[in-house]
Design an enzyme around this catalytic site. Structure first.
Site, PDB file in Angstrom:
ATOM      1  N   HIS A  42       0.849  -1.194   0.000  1.00 62.41           N
ATOM      2  CA  HIS A  42       0.000   0.000   0.000  1.00 62.41           C
ATOM      3  C   HIS A  42       0.884   1.242   0.000  1.00 62.41           C
ATOM      4  O   HIS A  42       2.079   1.166   0.279  1.00 62.41           O
ATOM      5  CB  HIS A  42      -0.897   0.015   1.250  1.00 62.41           C
ATOM      6  CG  HIS A  42      -0.087   0.047   2.520  1.00 62.41           C
ATOM      7  ND1 HIS A  42       0.328  -1.103   3.166  1.00 62.41           N
ATOM      8  CD2 HIS A  42       0.430   1.080   3.239  1.00 62.41           C
ATOM      9  CE1 HIS A  42       1.048  -0.773   4.220  1.00 62.41           C
ATOM     10  NE2 HIS A  42       1.120   0.545   4.291  1.00 62.41           N
ATOM     11  N   HIS A 126       5.676   6.172  -1.583  1.00 62.01           N
ATOM     12  CA  HIS A 126       6.516   4.978  -1.686  1.00 62.01           C
ATOM     13  C   HIS A 126       5.742   3.767  -1.163  1.00 62.01           C
ATOM     14  O   HIS A 126       4.900   3.889  -0.279  1.00 62.01           O
ATOM     15  CB  HIS A 126       7.825   5.145  -0.906  1.00 62.01           C
ATOM     16  CG  HIS A 126       7.631   5.180   0.575  1.00 62.01           C
ATOM     17  ND1 HIS A 126       7.194   6.306   1.241  1.00 62.01           N
ATOM     18  CD2 HIS A 126       7.787   4.218   1.515  1.00 62.01           C
ATOM     19  CE1 HIS A 126       7.099   6.043   2.520  1.00 62.01           C
ATOM     20  NE2 HIS A 126       7.449   4.772   2.730  1.00 62.01           N
TER      21      HIS A 126
END
Length: 194
Positions: A42, A126
């Protein structure tokens, strides 16, 4: 409960990343990395840490408003990088300004709901794919191998609130388990969950 707001890539894009990570796992030194579990991949927007359950109704309302005020945006998994000698990640390309705005709105929603948030930092999209078990691992070859990675574009349409269940005891290397608490459509679309 330990919570964070996130963007979840669709399964097709996670499959693309999975193929790339499988390739990385054959590089020298890969056995000294702890690869993150694919079900947990995620983009964290706002990490809230431990949140008192009494704050949840206000937090849900505020995150819903943050999602409603943010239009859907295009995104794709892109390239790679590392934080220090410990974290290997893939990045994102596309609607990064919109993603930063959604992250800022999720952070502000949590603060206004009374969640004690860490110091605010500029958001960097990220998705963590591995962590080093030791500082002796040189992550640069892995970043070099990830640099040309370009995932397929998708439209980010939801903001998701996730509960993190940390592993307690058991074998070393166990990873957190993630549970979706609520999902809100971006831009006021239909289908709000929670």
């Amino acid at each position: 409960m330990r919570l964070f707001a996130a963007v979840l890539p669709p399964s097709a894009q996670l499959d693309e990343l999975g193929r790339e990570v499988d390739r990385l796992a054959h590089l020298p030194g890969a056995d000294r990395l702890r690869w993150t579990a694919r079900p947990g991949w995620h983009f964290t927007l706002a990490f809230m840490g431990e949140v008192d359950e009494t704050l949840l109704p206000d937090l849900h309302a505020r995150l819903g408003r943050a999602a409603h005020r943010t239009a859907p945006f295009p995104l794709r998994l892109h390239g790679g990088g590392h934080f220090g000698r410990g974290v290997l990640w893939t990045g994102a390309a596309g609607g990064l300004d919109e993603m930063r705005l959604l992250a800022e709105r999720a952070d502000a929603a949590a603060r206004r709901a009374g969640v004690a948030m860490d110091e605010h930092r500029r958001y960097q999209a990220h998705l963590t794919v591995a962590r080093s078990r030791t500082d002796a691992v040189d992550l640069r070859p892995f970043v070099t191998a990830l640099t040309p990675f370009e995932g397929t574009r998708w439209q980010v349409a939801d903001l998701t609130l996730i509960r993190s269940h940390l592993p307690g005891g058991g074998p070393p290397g166990r990873q957190p388990r993630y549970e979706t608490i609520a999902t809100w459509p971006l831009g006021g679309g239909a289908g709000a969950g929670g």
